[in-house]
Design a protein around this motif. Structure first.
Motif: not given
Length: 217
Positions: A161-184
């Motif tokens: 890992l570069s860092a743990a539990k640090c992401l807010d948003l994931i952007i790929t060429d297929k989708a945008v996913m928000e990182v929340t306490d309940k999951g992705l």
């Protein structure tokens, strides 16, 4: 439009007026070419510049001016350059509102691995560790799948890992996913991509938003 441009254009949509934004090595640096009209963002690069703009045209670059990946940049009116220790003081001091970093893989807990494949690839941590914990909002940018079709959005990262539990948003060429306490949470799909296709191509468990939108690029 290739996957890199899709991701870079979508990153730029996250910029809001008045933000200080850092663009990491790789695809994120391309977002400087797609800043929203009418939105004033101060771009920061950890090698020591504030207020830079799009990639210069061929033959117009200055060899002394470059982004985090070493690619040429333009300086906008009011720009400044400075030593790297001041640049990291800006990052570590919590003055960066948003950062977008490339990734080798991410997971549903908000972890990110972007610097090392043991025995194969290890360019060094660079400024990623500082940005991931110092920026107020963190975006991971990566292709959704590797060349073999394997998901790079995982239940649990397998690489260092570069860092743990640090992401807010994931952007790929297929989708945008928000990182929340309940999951992705799947928020958006790329043009021409269905929700079912994203689910099929994703190792991570996804929570499907009630109003999944088409990605604006």
């Amino acid at each position: 439009m290739d996957s890199r441009e899709i991701i870079a254009r979508r990153i730029a949509k996250e910029f809001k007026d008045g933000m200080v934004a850092n663009l990491g090595f790789g695809m994120p640096t391309m977002a400087a070419n797609y800043l929203p009209d009418g939105v004033k963002v101060t771009l920061q690069t950890e090698n020591g510049a504030l207020q830079f703009g799009p990639t210069p045209k061929a033959g117009e670059s200055d060899p002394d001016l470059a982004n985090s990946g070493g690619a040429p940049i333009t300086l906008l009116p009011g720009a400044s350059t400075f030593e790297m220790d001041l640049s990291f003081a800006i990052i570590r001091g919590g003055h960066v509102d948003i950062t977008a970093l490339g990734a080798l893989e991410v997971d549903q807990e908000g972890n990110i691995a972007n610097w090392k494949i043991p025995g194969v690839f290890a360019p060094g941590m660079g400024g990623a560790m500082d940005l991931l914990v110092g920026a107020k909002y963190v975006i991971a940018a990566l292709n959704h799948n590797d060349k073999k079709g394997n998901s790079k959005v995982l239940k649990k990262c397998t690489l260092p890992l570069s860092a743990a539990k640090c992401l807010d948003l994931i952007i790929t060429d297929k989708a945008v996913m928000e990182v929340t306490d309940k999951g992705l949470v799947l928020k958006e799909v790329a043009p021409g991509v269905t929700v079912d296709e994203v689910i099929e191509r994703t190792d991570a468990d996804l929570i499907i938003d009630d109003n999944v939108k088409e990605m604006e690029i």
